[in-house]
Design a protein around this motif. Structure first.
Motif, PDB file in Angstrom:
ATOM      1  N   TRP A  90       0.841  -1.203   0.000  1.00 41.48           N
ATOM      2  CA  TRP A  90       0.000   0.000   0.000  1.00 41.48           C
ATOM      3  C   TRP A  90       0.874   1.250   0.000  1.00 41.48           C
ATOM      4  N   ALA A  91       1.923   1.241   0.799  1.00 43.86           N
ATOM      5  CA  ALA A  91       2.816   2.415   0.862  1.00 43.86           C
ATOM      6  C   ALA A  91       3.575   2.593  -0.450  1.00 43.86           C
ATOM      7  N   ARG A  92       3.961   1.501  -1.082  1.00 38.18           N
ATOM      8  CA  ARG A  92       4.708   1.562  -2.340  1.00 38.18           C
ATOM      9  C   ARG A  92       3.851   2.103  -3.486  1.00 38.18           C
ATOM     10  N   TYR A  93       2.605   1.638  -3.581  1.00 40.21           N
ATOM     11  CA  TYR A  93       1.745   1.977  -4.718  1.00 40.21           C
ATOM     12  C   TYR A  93       0.691   3.040  -4.400  1.00 40.21           C
ATOM     13  N   GLY A  94       0.553   3.419  -3.141  1.00 45.23           N
ATOM     14  CA  GLY A  94      -0.451   4.402  -2.757  1.00 45.23           C
ATOM     15  C   GLY A  94      -1.856   3.838  -2.912  1.00 45.23           C
ATOM     16  N   GLY A  96      -3.638   3.597  -5.380  1.00 48.07           N
ATOM     17  CA  GLY A  96      -3.775   2.794  -6.586  1.00 48.07           C
ATOM     18  C   GLY A  96      -3.515   1.315  -6.365  1.00 48.07           C
ATOM     19  N   PHE A  97      -3.006   0.959  -5.193  1.00 47.87           N
ATOM     20  CA  PHE A  97      -2.755  -0.458  -4.918  1.00 47.87           C
ATOM     21  C   PHE A  97      -4.051  -1.264  -4.979  1.00 47.87           C
ATOM     22  N   ALA A  98      -5.152  -0.689  -4.538  1.00 45.89           N
ATOM     23  CA  ALA A  98      -6.423  -1.421  -4.554  1.00 45.89           C
ATOM     24  C   ALA A  98      -6.775  -1.873  -5.973  1.00 45.89           C
ATOM     25  N   VAL A  99      -6.619  -0.983  -6.937  1.00 50.17           N
ATOM     26  CA  VAL A  99      -6.917  -1.316  -8.332  1.00 50.17           C
ATOM     27  C   VAL A  99      -5.928  -2.349  -8.850  1.00 50.17           C
ATOM     28  N   ARG A 100      -4.653  -2.154  -8.543  1.00 45.54           N
ATOM     29  CA  ARG A 100      -3.631  -3.115  -8.987  1.00 45.54           C
ATOM     30  C   ARG A 100      -3.906  -4.509  -8.436  1.00 45.54           C
ATOM     31  N   TYR A 101      -4.272  -4.566  -7.149  1.00 44.42           N
ATOM     32  CA  TYR A 101      -4.521  -5.862  -6.514  1.00 44.42           C
ATOM     33  C   TYR A 101      -5.727  -6.547  -7.155  1.00 44.42           C
ATOM     34  N   VAL A 102      -6.817  -5.816  -7.309  1.00 43.69           N
ATOM     35  CA  VAL A 102      -8.028  -6.413  -7.900  1.00 43.69           C
ATOM     36  C   VAL A 102      -7.754  -6.886  -9.331  1.00 43.69           C
ATOM     37  N   TRP A 103      -7.050  -6.078 -10.107  1.00 46.08           N
ATOM     38  CA  TRP A 103      -6.718  -6.473 -11.482  1.00 46.08           C
ATOM     39  C   TRP A 103      -5.882  -7.754 -11.486  1.00 46.08           C
ATOM     40  N   GLU A 104      -4.900  -7.820 -10.609  1.00 42.16           N
ATOM     41  CA  GLU A 104      -4.057  -9.017 -10.518  1.00 42.16           C
ATOM     42  C   GLU A 104      -4.883 -10.219 -10.072  1.00 42.16           C
ATOM     43  N   GLU A 105      -5.795 -10.016  -9.138  1.00 43.79           N
ATOM     44  CA  GLU A 105      -6.635 -11.105  -8.635  1.00 43.79           C
ATOM     45  C   GLU A 105      -7.575 -11.619  -9.728  1.00 43.79           C
ATOM     46  N   LEU A 106      -8.061 -10.745 -10.582  1.00 48.34           N
ATOM     47  CA  LEU A 106      -8.912 -11.171 -11.692  1.00 48.34           C
ATOM     48  C   LEU A 106      -8.134 -12.010 -12.704  1.00 48.34           C
ATOM     49  N   ARG A 107      -6.889 -11.623 -12.952  1.00 45.28           N
ATOM     50  CA  ARG A 107      -6.056 -12.323 -13.936  1.00 45.28           C
ATOM     51  C   ARG A 107      -5.399 -13.578 -13.368  1.00 45.28           C
ATOM     52  N   HIS A 108      -4.961 -13.489 -12.120  1.00 44.73           N
ATOM     53  CA  HIS A 108      -4.215 -14.575 -11.468  1.00 44.73           C
ATOM     54  C   HIS A 108      -4.720 -14.725 -10.032  1.00 44.73           C
TER      55      HIS A 108
END
Length: 128
Positions: A90-94, A96-108
């Motif tokens: 969360w600290a690294r991506y701010g 926007g981490f929520a969107v990155r995580y959900v996108w990754e979870e949808l793909r993998h």
């Protein structure tokens, strides 16, 4: 500043890993935990707020938002180690981490999610 206020400020800073966006998300997550009946504590070893006793408002067996781990029951030390890595993410991506995580979870999903792999699959209770 009183000693209690200074300790609370230090905890907020540690939980957010010093990142302004993560600090804002952490504050919102603490509010969310209280809305869902959570008891807020702070884990000094992992620098993470731990909110237990929640009636809902989290996924799986728990969810980290900013520097806050939201869950229904007291977690193990292994889970907290895993969730502390998510707080780092969360600290690294701010925010926007929520969107990155959900996108990754949808793909993998699950154990193939790169954020879960980085956090440690075994510590998070995942089967590789």
């Amino acid at each position: 500043m009183s000693p209690r206020d200074a300790r609370a400020d230090l905890q907020r800073s540690r939980a957010s890993r010093g990142d302004a966006q993560a600090r804002a998300v952490t504050a919102l997550a603490l509010l969310w935990a209280r809305v869902w009946g959570g008891r807020v504590g702070f884990d000094d070893e992992f620098g993470l707020y731990v909110c237990t006793g929640m009636r809902g408002g989290y996924a799986r067996s728990g969810t980290t938002i900013g520097g806050v781990f939201l869950t229904g029951r007291p977690p193990s030390r292994r889970i907290l180690r895993h969730e502390a890595v998510h707080a780092d993410q969360w600290a690294r991506y701010g925010a926007g981490f929520a969107v990155r995580y959900v996108w990754e979870e949808l793909r993998h999903p699950g154990a193939r999610n790169r954020f879960e792999i980085e956090a440690g699959l075994a510590d998070g209770g995942y089967v590789a």
